[in-house]
Design a protein around this motif. Structure first.
Motif, PDB file in Angstrom:
ATOM      1  N   PHE A   4     -14.913  -4.088  -8.187  1.00 36.68           N
ATOM      2  CA  PHE A   4     -15.217  -2.844  -7.472  1.00 36.68           C
ATOM      3  C   PHE A   4     -14.617  -2.873  -6.061  1.00 36.68           C
ATOM      4  N   GLU A   5     -14.767  -4.012  -5.377  1.00 45.13           N
ATOM      5  CA  GLU A   5     -14.206  -4.142  -4.028  1.00 45.13           C
ATOM      6  C   GLU A   5     -12.680  -4.051  -4.051  1.00 45.13           C
ATOM      7  N   LYS A   6     -12.064  -4.643  -5.085  1.00 45.91           N
ATOM      8  CA  LYS A   6     -10.611  -4.574  -5.206  1.00 45.91           C
ATOM      9  C   LYS A   6     -10.149  -3.135  -5.381  1.00 45.91           C
ATOM     10  N   VAL A   7     -10.887  -2.365  -6.227  1.00 54.03           N
ATOM     11  CA  VAL A   7     -10.527  -0.960  -6.445  1.00 54.03           C
ATOM     12  C   VAL A   7     -10.630  -0.197  -5.132  1.00 54.03           C
ATOM     13  N   GLU A   8     -11.721  -0.420  -4.390  1.00 56.81           N
ATOM     14  CA  GLU A   8     -11.924   0.279  -3.118  1.00 56.81           C
ATOM     15  C   GLU A   8     -10.829  -0.074  -2.109  1.00 56.81           C
ATOM     16  N   ARG A   9     -10.525  -1.341  -2.026  1.00 54.46           N
ATOM     17  CA  ARG A   9      -9.501  -1.773  -1.060  1.00 54.46           C
ATOM     18  C   ARG A   9      -8.130  -1.202  -1.431  1.00 54.46           C
ATOM     19  N   LEU A  10      -7.767  -1.256  -2.723  1.00 54.37           N
ATOM     20  CA  LEU A  10      -6.491  -0.703  -3.167  1.00 54.37           C
ATOM     21  C   LEU A  10      -6.445   0.801  -2.927  1.00 54.37           C
ATOM     22  N   ARG A  11      -7.561   1.499  -3.187  1.00 51.04           N
ATOM     23  CA  ARG A  11      -7.626   2.940  -2.976  1.00 51.04           C
ATOM     24  C   ARG A  11      -7.369   3.275  -1.515  1.00 51.04           C
ATOM     25  N   GLU A  12      -7.946   2.467  -0.614  1.00 46.07           N
ATOM     26  CA  GLU A  12      -7.757   2.702   0.819  1.00 46.07           C
ATOM     27  C   GLU A  12      -6.317   2.399   1.245  1.00 46.07           C
ATOM     28  N   LYS A  13      -5.796   1.268   0.787  1.00 54.15           N
ATOM     29  CA  LYS A  13      -4.455   0.846   1.204  1.00 54.15           C
ATOM     30  C   LYS A  13      -3.373   1.766   0.651  1.00 54.15           C
ATOM     31  N   ALA A  14      -3.528   2.165  -0.607  1.00 51.84           N
ATOM     32  CA  ALA A  14      -2.479   2.943  -1.252  1.00 51.84           C
ATOM     33  C   ALA A  14      -2.698   4.449  -1.118  1.00 51.84           C
ATOM     34  N   ASP A  15      -3.866   4.822  -0.660  1.00 47.24           N
ATOM     35  CA  ASP A  15      -4.208   6.240  -0.507  1.00 47.24           C
ATOM     36  C   ASP A  15      -4.078   6.965  -1.847  1.00 47.24           C
ATOM     37  N   VAL A  16      -4.765   6.401  -2.865  1.00 41.87           N
ATOM     38  CA  VAL A  16      -4.798   6.983  -4.207  1.00 41.87           C
ATOM     39  C   VAL A  16      -6.244   7.197  -4.611  1.00 41.87           C
ATOM     40  N   THR A  17      -6.442   7.881  -5.740  1.00 41.42           N
ATOM     41  CA  THR A  17      -7.812   8.128  -6.206  1.00 41.42           C
ATOM     42  C   THR A  17      -8.406   6.836  -6.767  1.00 41.42           C
ATOM     43  N   TYR A  18      -9.718   6.871  -6.950  1.00 42.77           N
ATOM     44  CA  TYR A  18     -10.433   5.721  -7.499  1.00 42.77           C
ATOM     45  C   TYR A  18      -9.895   5.391  -8.890  1.00 42.77           C
ATOM     46  N   ASP A  19      -9.692   6.422  -9.745  1.00 49.44           N
ATOM     47  CA  ASP A  19      -9.218   6.199 -11.115  1.00 49.44           C
ATOM     48  C   ASP A  19      -7.807   5.604 -11.129  1.00 49.44           C
ATOM     49  N   GLU A  20      -6.919   6.091 -10.241  1.00 47.52           N
ATOM     50  CA  GLU A  20      -5.555   5.554 -10.180  1.00 47.52           C
ATOM     51  C   GLU A  20      -5.573   4.087  -9.759  1.00 47.52           C
ATOM     52  N   ALA A  21      -6.400   3.757  -8.776  1.00 48.86           N
ATOM     53  CA  ALA A  21      -6.500   2.372  -8.310  1.00 48.86           C
ATOM     54  C   ALA A  21      -7.050   1.477  -9.417  1.00 48.86           C
ATOM     55  N   LYS A  22      -8.090   1.963 -10.119  1.00 44.81           N
ATOM     56  CA  LYS A  22      -8.715   1.160 -11.182  1.00 44.81           C
ATOM     57  C   LYS A  22      -7.728   0.932 -12.323  1.00 44.81           C
ATOM     58  N   ARG A  23      -6.988   1.990 -12.747  1.00 40.70           N
ATOM     59  CA  ARG A  23      -6.012   1.854 -13.843  1.00 40.70           C
ATOM     60  C   ARG A  23      -4.887   0.888 -13.447  1.00 40.70           C
ATOM     61  N   ALA A  24      -4.444   0.962 -12.199  1.00 40.76           N
ATOM     62  CA  ALA A  24      -3.377   0.071 -11.732  1.00 40.76           C
ATOM     63  C   ALA A  24      -3.843  -1.383 -11.741  1.00 40.76           C
TER      64      ALA A  24
END
Length: 195
Positions: A4-24
Motif C-alpha cells: 500500500f505504501e509503495k502504491v502511494e509513493r509511486l502515485r505521488e512520484k509519478a503523478d498517476v492514479t491509484y489504479d495505474e500505480a497499483k497495476r504498474a
C-alpha cells in the motif's frame, strides 16, 4: 515498506492514479524503480516530473551485491582467458622444442644434432661460454641451423647472416694479411737491392 505504501509513493512520484500505480507495481513484481520506468514507457509519466527516487536499504544492498557479482565474474573471466593464453603459449613452446632440432655442421657434415629443447637448456646453463665458442667456431667453417616441423626461417636466416659476416671478416683478414706479407717481401727486396 508494504505494498500500500509503495502504491502511494509511486502515485505521488509519478503523478498517476491509484489504479495505474497499483497495476504498474503488480506488473513489475512490486519493484518501485521498474514500475516507474514501466509507467514512463507507457507515456503516463514524464521523465522530468520524477525528481528523485530513494530506494530502500535492502534494494541498495541487492544492487551492490549484483554489481559485486558482475565484477567478480568479469575478473574470473579475465583470469581464465589469461590462464588459457599462458597454457596455449607454453604448449606451443614445448611443441616447438620437441618438433625441432639444433644442428651444428662443419663443412656441410653434421657434427651435433640434438632436440631444440635440450639445446636451449644447455645454452641457458652455460650461455657465457657457449656464446663465445659459437662465435669463434664460425671462423672455422661451422654452421648452426634449426631444422624440423616449424617454419623457423627467420631464426635460420639470422644465423646465416652471422655466418656470412664471419666469412667476410675472415676473408678480409686473409686479404689484409696477404697484402701486408707482400708489402713486407717488397720492403725486404728493396733493402737487399740497396745493399
Amino acid at each position: 515498506m508494504d505494498n500500500f505504501e509503495k502504491v502511494e509513493r509511486l502515485r505521488e512520484k509519478a503523478d498517476v492514479t491509484y489504479d495505474e500505480a497499483k497495476r504498474a507495481l503488480e506488473a513489475c513484481n512490486w519493484d518501485m524503480l521498474d514500475a516507474l520506468i514501466y509507467l514512463e514507457t507507457l507515456g503516463k509519466v514524464k521523465k522530468s516530473s520524477v525528481t528523485t527516487y530513494h530506494s530502500s536499504k535492502a534494494e541498495e544492498e541487492k544492487l551492490h551485491d549484483v554489481e559485486k557479482t558482475v565484477r567478480d565474474e568479469e575478473r574470473k573471466e579475465k583470469e581464465e582467458i589469461c590462464k588459457k593464453k599462458i597454457k596455449n603459449g607454453w604448449e606451443k613452446f614445448i611443441r616447438v622444442c620437441t618438433d625441432n632440432h639444433f644442428v651444428v655442421k662443419h663443412k656441410e657434415k653434421k657434427v651435433i644434432d640434438i632436440p631444440l629443447g635440450a639445446a636451449l637448456v644447455i645454452f641457458a646453463l652455460g650461455w657465457h661460454v657457449l656464446l663465445i665458442l659459437m662465435l669463434i667456431s664460425l671462423f672455422f667453417d661451422y654452421k648452426y641451423n634449426i631444422v624440423g616441423k616449424n617454419d623457423l626461417k627467420t631464426v635460420n636466416s639470422a644465423m646465416d647472416k652471422v655466418k656470412e659476416t664471419a666469412d667476410r671478416l675472415k676473408k678480409d683478414f686473409a686479404e689484409s694479411t696477404e697484402k701486408s706479407e707482400e708489402e713486407n717481401k717488397e720492403d725486404k727486396e728493396d733493402k737487399k737491392e740497396e745493399l
